[in-house]
Write a protein that holds these residues in place. Structure first.
Motif, PDB file in Angstrom:
ATOM      1  N   ASP A  92       0.815  -1.212   0.000  1.00 38.41           N
ATOM      2  CA  ASP A  92       0.000   0.000   0.000  1.00 38.41           C
ATOM      3  C   ASP A  92       0.854   1.270   0.000  1.00 38.41           C
ATOM      4  O   ASP A  92       0.390   2.344   0.369  1.00 38.41           O
ATOM      5  CB  ASP A  92      -0.960  -0.039   1.187  1.00 38.41           C
ATOM      6  N   THR A 112      -1.018   3.026  -5.578  1.00 37.83           N
ATOM      7  CA  THR A 112      -0.194   2.141  -4.753  1.00 37.83           C
ATOM      8  C   THR A 112       0.235   0.915  -5.550  1.00 37.83           C
ATOM      9  O   THR A 112      -0.295   0.623  -6.635  1.00 37.83           O
ATOM     10  CB  THR A 112      -0.957   1.679  -3.508  1.00 37.83           C
ATOM     11  N   ARG A 114      -0.387  -2.118  -4.726  1.00 32.00           N
ATOM     12  CA  ARG A 114      -1.556  -3.004  -4.793  1.00 32.00           C
ATOM     13  C   ARG A 114      -2.448  -2.656  -5.983  1.00 32.00           C
ATOM     14  O   ARG A 114      -2.966  -3.539  -6.673  1.00 32.00           O
ATOM     15  CB  ARG A 114      -2.364  -2.901  -3.501  1.00 32.00           C
ATOM     16  N   GLY A 175      -7.647   3.434  -7.213  1.00 31.17           N
ATOM     17  CA  GLY A 175      -8.440   2.724  -6.232  1.00 31.17           C
ATOM     18  C   GLY A 175      -9.910   2.657  -6.554  1.00 31.17           C
ATOM     19  O   GLY A 175     -10.693   2.094  -5.785  1.00 31.17           O
ATOM     20  N   GLN A 288      -3.613 -12.458   0.263  1.00 29.36           N
ATOM     21  CA  GLN A 288      -3.706 -11.167  -0.421  1.00 29.36           C
ATOM     22  C   GLN A 288      -3.983 -11.370  -1.916  1.00 29.36           C
ATOM     23  O   GLN A 288      -4.780 -10.634  -2.521  1.00 29.36           O
ATOM     24  CB  GLN A 288      -2.414 -10.374  -0.237  1.00 29.36           C
TER      25      GLN A 288
END
Length: 381
Positions: A92, A112, A114, A175, A288
């Motif tokens: 992150d 990020t 991710r 995001g 994850q």
């Protein structure tokens, strides 16, 4: 080799026959050649149908090497997560902290690591900018295959491709949901691996993912050729290339650590088995990878996508995890049941077989139904 179950030979024989018939049906539906491997516990079934070369009639065999496209993304994601486990990368953490020259300013601070792995960065796909005849994507009817020939031997620099994607109009907010599939994300992950390991992403993945999994026929290409026995790869581009053209000789720098791997169906099944067994990344990292968000695929469908993995399931059936991939002329799909016991990998040597209707949408084709039937019996038969 057939599935061989000494405890229940009738069930094994029935599954063997069903899988063989399903592979043959895909070939009869219009795929020149395909091959597959299914594993169930310690039982193995392999089959092939059709030809590896439509000119010579050379048959496909189940041990051929193949360009597996975006299945590469699982390998790259696993490599990044290894570095997360070692504390060198933060999932992150903004990518701008690692690669400020590639994703500068506010976007670098908002996107990020991710978001790159699960395609929620909002960064555009670079492909229509690198391949001008595809500039109209996703409007298929306004595209053409000319750039595929123009760039057969082009050696792209990954930073140039990344710049195309980063400077193109965004396809979403960092995001945001749903995400939009973009190879730009995975080229950035390749540069991130280079930054933190001091070696190329391809070399790091080879040493720490491919070799750790014990894969003998999985390699990143070093030139335009596939070394070892392989099939030719026939691209139809929605009927605009007729007859389909062979693109098995092709410089894969246009996708690098996003989609350039060469592998076999046996190696793919072994890799996903090792991954879900916790032998490539740890249990927390695997969790994850299986944490999904909505994402719009390259085909325009909204699917659930994790970190280099996506689930696949039929109603009332168990979940499988894996990835699919395409390149010019070739396609593959590898999936493994959540308990790791049942695995399938399928490779085909034709792509974009659907012609377009008057609205520019792909028309249904018998290959689609035949492949779906093969996947069903391979996963749930």
């Amino acid at each position: 080799m057939s599935l061989n179950d000494v405890e229940n030979p009738m069930d094994s024989a029935a599954l063997d026959a069903a899988l063989t018939a399903a592979v043959e049906n895909v070939h009869r539906a219009g795929i020149p050649g395909l091959f597959a491997e299914v594993r169930d516990h310690d039982r193995v079934w392999r089959a092939a149908a059709g030809v590896a070369d439509v000119t010579t009639g050379r048959p496909v065999t189940a041990d051929l090497r193949h360009r597996v496209g975006s299945i590469t993304k699982t390998f790259t994601a696993a490599a990044v997560l290894q570095q997360v486990e070692r504390g060198r990368i933060g999932l992150d953490t903004p990518i701008g902290r690692y690669l400020p020259e590639l994703v500068p300013g506010a976007r670098g601070a908002a996107i990020t690591v991710r978001m790159l792995i699960n395609h929620t960065s909002g960064l555009a796909e670079y492909l229509p900018y690198a391949y001008p005849s595809l500039r109209a994507l996703p409007v298929l009817a306004e595209t053409g295959p000319q750039s595929l020939d123009d760039h057969r031997f082009t050696r792209f620099e990954p930073t140039d491709l990344i710049e195309m994607g980063v400077t193109a109009p965004a396809v979403g907010t960092p995001g945001g949901s749903p995400g939009v599939y973009s190879n730009t994300n995975y080229l950035l992950l390749g540069r991130l691996l280079h930054q933190v390991t001091g070696t190329t992403a391809e070399r790091y993945i080879t040493r720490n993912v491919i070799e750790r999994a014990g894969l003998r026929d999985t390699v990143f290409p070093t030139g335009p050729h596939v070394d070892g026995p392989h099939s030719r790869l026939y691209e139809a581009w929605f009927g605009m290339i007729d007859p389909p053209r062979d693109y098995s000789v092709y410089d894969m720098s246009w996708v690098g650590p996003a989609a350039s791997l060469i592998s076999t169906v046996a190696d793919l099944n072994r890799f996903y088995g090792m991954l879900l067994a916790g032998k490539i990344v740890g249990a927390s990292s695997l969790a994850q990878m299986q944490r999904t968000v909505p994402m719009v695929s390259q085909e325009g469908r909204t699917i659930e996508y994790g970190l280099g993995l996506h689930p696949m399931e039929a109603p009332g059936q168990e979940v499988f995890w894996g990835h699919g991939g395409t390149v010019w002329g070739g396609g593959a799909l590898a999936m493994i049941r959540a308990d790791g016991k049942r695995r399938m990998a399928v490779a085909v040597n034709l792509q974009r077989w659907n012609r377009l209707d008057s609205s520019g949408s792909p028309r249904p084709h018998p290959v689609d139904d035949a492949l779906a039937a093969l996947y069903r019996v391979a996963m749930y038969g």
